[in-house]
Design a protein around this motif. Sequence first.
Motif, PDB file in Angstrom:
ATOM      1  N   LEU A 137       0.860  -1.176   0.000  1.00 23.15           N
ATOM      2  CA  LEU A 137       0.000   0.000   0.000  1.00 23.15           C
ATOM      3  C   LEU A 137       0.904   1.236   0.000  1.00 23.15           C
ATOM      4  CD1 LEU A 137      -2.630  -1.239   2.622  1.00 23.15           C
ATOM      5  CD2 LEU A 137      -2.734  -1.389   0.143  1.00 23.15           C
ATOM      6  N   LYS A 138       1.281   1.667  -1.202  1.00 25.52           N
ATOM      7  CA  LYS A 138       2.347   2.643  -1.328  1.00 25.52           C
ATOM      8  C   LYS A 138       1.902   4.053  -0.952  1.00 25.52           C
ATOM      9  CE  LYS A 138       4.597  -0.091  -4.917  1.00 25.52           C
ATOM     10  NZ  LYS A 138       5.076  -0.134  -6.312  1.00 25.52           N
ATOM     11  N   THR A 139       0.650   4.377  -1.094  1.00 27.34           N
ATOM     12  CA  THR A 139       0.180   5.732  -0.831  1.00 27.34           C
ATOM     13  C   THR A 139      -0.885   5.711   0.255  1.00 27.34           C
ATOM     14  OG1 THR A 139      -1.593   5.642  -2.461  1.00 27.34           O
ATOM     15  CG2 THR A 139       0.585   6.267  -3.265  1.00 27.34           C
ATOM     16  N   ARG A 140      -1.163   6.888   0.779  1.00 29.61           N
ATOM     17  CA  ARG A 140      -2.226   7.003   1.778  1.00 29.61           C
ATOM     18  C   ARG A 140      -3.585   6.707   1.141  1.00 29.61           C
ATOM     19  NH1 ARG A 140      -1.752   8.795   6.648  1.00 29.61           N
ATOM     20  NH2 ARG A 140      -3.880   9.617   6.681  1.00 29.61           N
ATOM     21  N   ASP A 141      -3.709   6.989  -0.156  1.00 34.22           N
ATOM     22  CA  ASP A 141      -4.937   6.624  -0.863  1.00 34.22           C
ATOM     23  C   ASP A 141      -5.175   5.120  -0.792  1.00 34.22           C
ATOM     24  OD1 ASP A 141      -5.934   9.038  -1.620  1.00 34.22           O
ATOM     25  OD2 ASP A 141      -5.997   8.566  -3.758  1.00 34.22           O
ATOM     26  N   ASP A 142      -4.120   4.344  -1.038  1.00 34.26           N
ATOM     27  CA  ASP A 142      -4.239   2.886  -0.992  1.00 34.26           C
ATOM     28  C   ASP A 142      -4.605   2.418   0.414  1.00 34.26           C
ATOM     29  OD1 ASP A 142      -3.529   2.728  -3.655  1.00 34.26           O
ATOM     30  OD2 ASP A 142      -1.394   2.514  -3.224  1.00 34.26           O
ATOM     31  N   GLU A 143      -3.960   2.983   1.413  1.00 27.79           N
ATOM     32  CA  GLU A 143      -4.234   2.599   2.799  1.00 27.79           C
ATOM     33  C   GLU A 143      -5.674   2.946   3.181  1.00 27.79           C
ATOM     34  OE1 GLU A 143      -1.365   4.572   5.169  1.00 27.79           O
ATOM     35  OE2 GLU A 143       0.348   3.432   4.411  1.00 27.79           O
ATOM     36  N   GLN A 144      -6.130   4.132   2.771  1.00 26.21           N
ATOM     37  CA  GLN A 144      -7.486   4.554   3.110  1.00 26.21           C
ATOM     38  C   GLN A 144      -8.518   3.679   2.414  1.00 26.21           C
ATOM     39  OE1 GLN A 144      -7.904   6.872   5.352  1.00 26.21           O
ATOM     40  NE2 GLN A 144     -10.132   6.930   5.348  1.00 26.21           N
ATOM     41  N   ALA A 145      -8.284   3.363   1.128  1.00 22.84           N
ATOM     42  CA  ALA A 145      -9.213   2.510   0.387  1.00 22.84           C
ATOM     43  C   ALA A 145      -9.287   1.119   1.011  1.00 22.84           C
ATOM     44  CB  ALA A 145      -8.788   2.415  -1.081  1.00 22.84           C
ATOM     45  N   HIS A 146      -8.139   0.596   1.438  1.00 27.20           N
ATOM     46  CA  HIS A 146      -8.101  -0.718   2.090  1.00 27.20           C
ATOM     47  C   HIS A 146      -8.905  -0.695   3.387  1.00 27.20           C
ATOM     48  CE1 HIS A 146      -6.337  -3.945   4.603  1.00 27.20           C
ATOM     49  NE2 HIS A 146      -6.254  -4.587   3.458  1.00 27.20           N
ATOM     50  N   TYR A 147      -8.767   0.367   4.147  1.00 27.37           N
ATOM     51  CA  TYR A 147      -9.520   0.505   5.406  1.00 27.37           C
ATOM     52  C   TYR A 147     -11.022   0.581   5.134  1.00 27.37           C
ATOM     53  CZ  TYR A 147     -11.606   2.941   9.406  1.00 27.37           C
ATOM     54  OH  TYR A 147     -12.429   3.306  10.441  1.00 27.37           O
ATOM     55  N   LEU A 148     -11.419   1.383   4.158  1.00 30.26           N
ATOM     56  CA  LEU A 148     -12.840   1.566   3.864  1.00 30.26           C
ATOM     57  C   LEU A 148     -13.480   0.293   3.326  1.00 30.26           C
ATOM     58  CD1 LEU A 148     -12.623   5.102   2.200  1.00 30.26           C
ATOM     59  CD2 LEU A 148     -13.565   4.585   4.462  1.00 30.26           C
ATOM     60  N   GLU A 149     -12.735  -0.503   2.581  1.00 32.65           N
ATOM     61  CA  GLU A 149     -13.276  -1.736   2.004  1.00 32.65           C
ATOM     62  C   GLU A 149     -13.415  -2.847   3.044  1.00 32.65           C
ATOM     63  OE1 GLU A 149     -14.514  -2.326  -0.830  1.00 32.65           O
ATOM     64  OE2 GLU A 149     -13.704  -0.914  -2.291  1.00 32.65           O
ATOM     65  N   ASN A 150     -12.612  -2.819   4.094  1.00 37.02           N
ATOM     66  CA  ASN A 150     -12.539  -3.951   5.015  1.00 37.02           C
ATOM     67  C   ASN A 150     -13.028  -3.634   6.427  1.00 37.02           C
ATOM     68  OD1 ASN A 150     -10.890  -6.241   3.511  1.00 37.02           O
ATOM     69  ND2 ASN A 150      -9.952  -4.301   2.961  1.00 37.02           N
TER      70      ASN A 150
ATOM     71  N   GLU B  46     -18.623   1.118  -7.529  1.00 33.75           N
ATOM     72  CA  GLU B  46     -18.694  -0.148  -6.795  1.00 33.75           C
ATOM     73  C   GLU B  46     -17.569  -0.350  -5.792  1.00 33.75           C
ATOM     74  OE1 GLU B  46     -18.814  -3.134  -9.794  1.00 33.75           O
ATOM     75  OE2 GLU B  46     -20.885  -2.686 -10.397  1.00 33.75           O
ATOM     76  N   THR B  47     -16.536   0.492  -5.825  1.00 36.90           N
ATOM     77  CA  THR B  47     -15.410   0.328  -4.904  1.00 36.90           C
ATOM     78  C   THR B  47     -15.144   1.624  -4.159  1.00 36.90           C
ATOM     79  OG1 THR B  47     -13.737   0.984  -6.531  1.00 36.90           O
ATOM     80  CG2 THR B  47     -14.371  -1.352  -6.471  1.00 36.90           C
ATOM     81  N   ALA B  48     -14.433   1.507  -3.042  1.00 35.96           N
ATOM     82  CA  ALA B  48     -14.085   2.690  -2.260  1.00 35.96           C
ATOM     83  C   ALA B  48     -13.196   3.630  -3.071  1.00 35.96           C
ATOM     84  CB  ALA B  48     -13.388   2.274  -0.966  1.00 35.96           C
ATOM     85  N   GLU B  49     -12.275   3.055  -3.828  1.00 36.71           N
ATOM     86  CA  GLU B  49     -11.366   3.878  -4.627  1.00 36.71           C
ATOM     87  C   GLU B  49     -12.137   4.699  -5.662  1.00 36.71           C
ATOM     88  OE1 GLU B  49      -7.219   3.311  -7.180  1.00 36.71           O
ATOM     89  OE2 GLU B  49      -8.361   1.576  -6.505  1.00 36.71           O
TER      90      GLU B  49
END
Length: 452
Positions: free
Chosen positions: A290-303, A373-376
């Motif tokens: 999860l290279k960026t904060r965007d990736d980390e935030q999307a992972h958190y929101l999805e799970n 359909e996705t958080a991203e």
Amino acid sequence: MAPLYKELQPIDAYTIQLSHPFSDYDRQLLTLFYQPLIGRDAMSLFMTLWADVEQPDKLVYNHYHLMNILTMPLGLVFEARISLEAIGLLRTSRKKNGDAREFIYELLPPLDAKAFFADPLLSTFLFSKIGEQAYRNLRARFLLDASREKDFEDVSRTFLDVYTPIQQGFGVDMGEVSDFKGRNEPTGVPFVQPDFDFDLLRSGLSEQMVPQSALSSVSKAMIAKLAFLYSLNPLDMQKVVMMALDEDLKLPEERLRKAAAEFYKMNVTKEPPVLQKVFVQEAPKPQTELKTRDDEQAHYLENTAPIDMLRDLSGKEPLSVDVQLAERLINTHGLSVGVVNTLLQFVYLRNDGKLTNKYVERIASHWMNKKVETAEAAMEMARQEHDKYTKWKNEGQKPTPQRKPTRSEKVPDWFYKKEVAQDNKEKKQSAAVDEERRQLLKELGVTGDGVE
């Protein structure tokens, strides 16, 4: 292993079946025998399904209901489900209707103590989990007290001792027996090992040494389980069978089990075999990717379940109206957990901690029409349509004659991420140009004060 979204989604519906009520004896077996094997998550799932199925009305639930009650993300709910299936406590059926899926969860009764300890997989698995002393204590707890019955004689009457038929002169339509639902008896571990060569096992055992009737008296399932548990091939099992024969050339299953254990101790190790779970869902990307904060935030929101996200956001227990709003977006409108989390977080921070139903639902309708359909994708949509959402928000507020200057609105951390990333990129490019210019001037012999 297929990705989780292909196996299960929060919106997927399910019903629960139970052929007969479980008893207190079943509860003891589940708690003492099965819980050490399946773990607390699977045990919690089983007990939740058990509680829900005992309602008088047969209700249809969705998996967000389980996520809420168990306070688990969907991935852990799925892992708990397959643990129950593997141990023989749950049978799952699925029906697809286009993109919609519906499941039937049938709760299966646990094996009784006698059948549990007779199963080599379950008994060995339990031994490896709780240790020798606890295992012996548990066996002793469920042993029959035969000493009390040895001086007693069975004087029970049979059916024919009490009843006799009387001809009435007319027939009775008994109907079809298959029309009735019977009691589901425990079936144990759903075990299949198709690669064990039973023909090779039989070919190495002569009729004189091992009668065919003796080998046939042992179920193929028992032989396959022992071979799997102790990693024995057909040639090894031939030796085990020879060790297990009694003086009458018979092959009791109990002797076969003991012979397999002895063979394992003599040829492999004295430590009991340990069963390890290998069936796991496709793991999400590790945090290092999860290279960026965007990736980390999307992972958190999805799970994260929406109730947990709201709890994290406000630092306290969310109000029921906000939780019901999240549930309605998921259950009624079919939005994914990641999209709902993104929407609620965006509105909560921009609207000073208020989740106005009309405002939230208007944005939700817009995202549904755009197939978000996705958080991203939801995060990107919020950035692009920011001005439009601001206009919608102001439309729902009463105008005031003289409004004081308002403070700048809060937005989620991810909102300006792309702009920040672009600024950083431009700064790096500018620094690179300055460094290149300094190097060129140095080569020309020019300093900041002029020519050297």
